[in-house]
Motif scaffolding. Structure first.
Motif, short mmCIF file in Angstrom:
data_model
loop_
_atom_site.label_atom_id
_atom_site.label_comp_id
_atom_site.label_asym_id
_atom_site.label_seq_id
_atom_site.Cartn_x
_atom_site.Cartn_y
_atom_site.Cartn_z
N GLU A 104 4.49 -20.07 52.64
CA GLU A 104 4.56 -19.73 51.22
C GLU A 104 4.44 -18.21 51.01
O GLU A 104 5.09 -17.65 50.12
CB GLU A 104 3.45 -20.46 50.46
CG GLU A 104 3.58 -20.33 48.96
CD GLU A 104 2.59 -21.19 48.22
OE1 GLU A 104 2.09 -20.72 47.19
OE2 GLU A 104 2.31 -22.32 48.67
N ARG A 105 3.65 -17.56 51.82
CA ARG A 105 3.47 -16.10 51.71
C ARG A 105 4.81 -15.38 51.92
O ARG A 105 5.15 -14.45 51.20
CB ARG A 105 2.44 -15.65 52.74
CG ARG A 105 2.27 -14.18 52.90
CD ARG A 105 1.33 -13.91 54.05
NE ARG A 105 1.71 -14.80 55.16
CZ ARG A 105 1.58 -14.54 56.43
NH1 ARG A 105 1.05 -13.44 56.82
NH2 ARG A 105 1.98 -15.37 57.36
N ASP A 106 5.59 -15.80 52.93
CA ASP A 106 6.90 -15.19 53.19
C ASP A 106 7.86 -15.44 52.03
O ASP A 106 8.60 -14.55 51.62
CB ASP A 106 7.50 -15.72 54.50
CG ASP A 106 6.76 -15.26 55.73
OD1 ASP A 106 6.10 -14.18 55.67
OD2 ASP A 106 6.84 -15.94 56.76
N LEU A 107 7.85 -16.66 51.52
CA LEU A 107 8.69 -17.02 50.39
C LEU A 107 8.35 -16.16 49.17
O LEU A 107 9.23 -15.54 48.56
CB LEU A 107 8.52 -18.51 50.07
CG LEU A 107 9.22 -19.05 48.84
CD1 LEU A 107 10.72 -19.12 49.06
CD2 LEU A 107 8.68 -20.44 48.52
N ALA A 108 7.07 -16.10 48.84
CA ALA A 108 6.63 -15.34 47.67
C ALA A 108 6.94 -13.86 47.82
O ALA A 108 7.44 -13.23 46.87
CB ALA A 108 5.13 -15.56 47.45
N GLU A 109 6.68 -13.29 48.99
CA GLU A 109 6.93 -11.87 49.18
C GLU A 109 8.43 -11.56 49.14
O GLU A 109 8.84 -10.54 48.58
CB GLU A 109 6.33 -11.36 50.49
CG GLU A 109 6.38 -9.85 50.59
CD GLU A 109 5.55 -9.28 51.72
OE1 GLU A 109 5.54 -8.04 51.83
OE2 GLU A 109 4.94 -10.03 52.50
N LEU A 130 10.05 -9.00 46.42
CA LEU A 130 10.78 -7.81 46.82
C LEU A 130 12.23 -7.80 46.33
O LEU A 130 12.94 -6.82 46.50
CB LEU A 130 10.76 -7.66 48.35
CG LEU A 130 9.40 -7.30 48.95
CD1 LEU A 130 9.45 -7.38 50.47
CD2 LEU A 130 8.96 -5.90 48.50
N GLY A 131 12.69 -8.91 45.75
CA GLY A 131 14.03 -8.93 45.17
C GLY A 131 15.06 -9.78 45.88
O GLY A 131 16.26 -9.64 45.61
N ALA A 132 14.63 -10.66 46.78
CA ALA A 132 15.60 -11.55 47.44
C ALA A 132 16.31 -12.39 46.40
O ALA A 132 15.72 -12.81 45.40
CB ALA A 132 14.90 -12.45 48.46
N ASN A 133 17.59 -12.66 46.62
CA ASN A 133 18.37 -13.48 45.71
C ASN A 133 18.27 -14.96 46.03
O ASN A 133 18.53 -15.80 45.17
CB ASN A 133 19.84 -13.05 45.73
CG ASN A 133 20.00 -11.64 45.24
OD1 ASN A 133 19.82 -10.69 46.01
ND2 ASN A 133 20.28 -11.47 43.97
N ALA A 134 17.91 -15.28 47.27
CA ALA A 134 17.75 -16.67 47.70
C ALA A 134 16.90 -16.69 48.96
O ALA A 134 16.84 -15.71 49.70
CB ALA A 134 19.10 -17.33 47.95
N TYR A 135 16.27 -17.82 49.20
CA TYR A 135 15.44 -18.01 50.40
C TYR A 135 15.81 -19.37 50.96
O TYR A 135 15.60 -20.40 50.32
CB TYR A 135 13.96 -17.98 50.02
CG TYR A 135 13.01 -17.93 51.19
CD1 TYR A 135 12.47 -16.72 51.61
CD2 TYR A 135 12.63 -19.09 51.86
CE1 TYR A 135 11.58 -16.66 52.67
CE2 TYR A 135 11.74 -19.04 52.92
CZ TYR A 135 11.21 -17.82 53.31
OH TYR A 135 10.33 -17.75 54.37
#
Length: 151
Positions: free
Chosen positions: A101-106, A110-115
């Motif tokens: 969840e930490r990687d997803l949230a960060e 930071l501006g990712a358009n999709a995960y």
């Protein structure tokens, strides 16, 4: 008519890179993919440095960015992209095996358009990459053309 922009694939795992390229080949877009093996290569590509200093100017249509890469990790690459006004419009899709969840949230902070979490099963992985490549490389309208930054 505008030129087709490449997809920038950042993947350090040779097997995952090979599978992703094979999936995009099935969609007839593999010739539009630039493969980088670590975060430093991604930044060199985006800033037209090193082995990419003579590449055609302009940003890729999308960056498929692995999270855990050598030299410069995916979050640092994402942070650099979104902090640069010339690179910020580039869509960035985190394509990773991390379900943390930490990687997803960060990534989103930071501006990712999709995960997208890479499916472990072979056929699901191929299907996911085909869909991503088709949408981001062929269907989505890329941001207006930028040029290489002098950073």
């Amino acid at each position: 008519m505008t030129a087709v922009k490449p997809i920038l694939l950042a993947e350090d795992n040779p097997r995952d890179a090979e599978l992703a390229l094979a999936a995009m080949e099935e969609q007839h877009i593999s010739d539009k993919v630039v493969l980088c093996h670590d975060g430093a290569e991604v930044l060199d590509y985006l800033y037209c440095r090193g082995q990419f200093k003579s590449r055609l100017k302009g940003n890729p249509a999308v960056v498929f960015l692995d999270l855990k890469m050598p030299k410069v990790n995916g979050l640092e690459v994402l942070r650099t992209i979104k902090a640069d006004s010339n690179l910020r419009p580039i869509p960035v899709v985190m394509l990773t095996s991390s379900r943390e969840e930490r990687d997803l949230a960060e990534s989103y902070a930071l501006g990712a358009n999709a995960y997208v979490v890479k499916p472990v099963e072979f056929h699901q992985f191929l299907s996911a990459v085909k869909e991503l490549g088709t949408f981001w490389g062929m269907i989505n309208e890329p941001p207006p053309e930028g040029s290489c930054s002098s950073r």
